[in-house]
Scaffold this active site. Sequence first.
Site, PDB file in Angstrom:
ATOM      1  N   ARG A 132       0.846  -1.208   0.000  1.00 16.69           N
ATOM      2  CA  ARG A 132       0.000   0.000   0.000  1.00 16.69           C
ATOM      3  C   ARG A 132       0.876   1.252   0.000  1.00 16.69           C
ATOM      4  O   ARG A 132       0.561   2.241  -0.674  1.00 16.69           O
ATOM      5  CB  ARG A 132      -0.936  -0.025   1.210  1.00 16.69           C
ATOM      6  N   CYS A 157      -3.461 -13.249  -4.187  1.00 17.30           N
ATOM      7  CA  CYS A 157      -3.192 -13.700  -2.820  1.00 17.30           C
ATOM      8  C   CYS A 157      -3.447 -15.195  -2.667  1.00 17.30           C
ATOM      9  O   CYS A 157      -3.564 -15.706  -1.555  1.00 17.30           O
ATOM     10  CB  CYS A 157      -4.026 -12.912  -1.813  1.00 17.30           C
TER      11      CYS A 157
END
Length: 400
Positions: free
Chosen positions: A214, A341
């Site tokens: 992020r 993921c």
Amino acid sequence: MSLAEVTLKKGEGRTLKAGGAWVYDNEIASIEGEFEEGDIVAVHDFDGYCMGQGYLNTRSRIAVRLLSRRKDVVIDAAFMEQRVRDAWAYRRQAVDTSCCRVIFGEADFLPGIVVDKFSDVLVVESLALGIDRWKGVIVEALKKILAEDGIFIRGVYERSDAKVRQQEGMERVKGFIGEPFDTKVEILENGVRYLVDVEEGQKTGFFLDQKNNRAAIRRFCRDARVLDCFTHTGSFALNAGMAGAAEVLGVDASQTAVDQARENAALNHLEDRVRFQCADVFELLPELERAGEKYDVVILDPPAFTKSRNSVKNAVKGYREINLRGMKLVRDGGYLATCSCSHFMEPELFAKTIREAAAGARKRLRQVEFRTQGPDHPILWAADQTYYLKFYIFQVCEER
């Protein structure tokens, strides 16, 4: 303490011998001695060589999960406390511990259990019968060790409600371990404030593994128009907003997640520049393309499209589709952040899928960087299941 003994078939135990922690049910030749499901057992190769100790569950396809490769070690409360102490010592050196994963299963040599720390709250996820017996010991040891560093835990919540527990012959459970407390916890990550709902949020309430990723997208977001797909509670979108993006749209199919994302935007005084929409990303991306929309940065952070090898083929189609659509929405010279993921979406296959999407979109990709999960989710080599997150940042260029 006498242990039941598991003996492997000749030629089996390849995962274990390569450094992994699992013995599958079809690798076992015999089990000798009395035991209850979840008991500690000794594991021997076909020729009697001791390969270590772990806990046994004959109801699971993963029949043994190894705790130690030493035959002389005693697995007791002191053993578990030392494992927890080692896990915490690593985090203190490797990461900001205000919010982090403090125990990551096999990677911390405690297979089957995950513990996340959100400020002064712990969230526990127990996924295997053997470790479930030690759950209370592990939690108390962790609280004690944190207190030694002046960190006092006000509450512990259990989120052992994953479907995989049923494969272990266990019920899915969630609830307080100890005294009840307010399950909405405010955390600070990368300078962004979030309200984490540890009771009703996905998984343990917040995806800590993307913290550094992020932060990595921020340098591309100043004055940019940003599209954040599968935004969950808004984490990538809010990082873009904090970096000075001119306009951010976060999209998620869950109205609950979108409501929480809007709450988080207000918490950070970003509601004027960061907005959220409840929509199916697969339906929305073609609509945006038809409308002629273009973005400086597109972020794709989907849930795991596959949780088994059997569904990888369909997952590839999903990843190819969203990446193709996402690339078409990036202006020439803009940026795409994309990830998977899923452990079963192996790195080479994910890269191949992105290449195919780029060809379909008639785009050229310049790789800026490749990243994985944060260091509080360490990748233990030879334990393949600990490596799951693949994260790319690309510059997207028109054909020249």
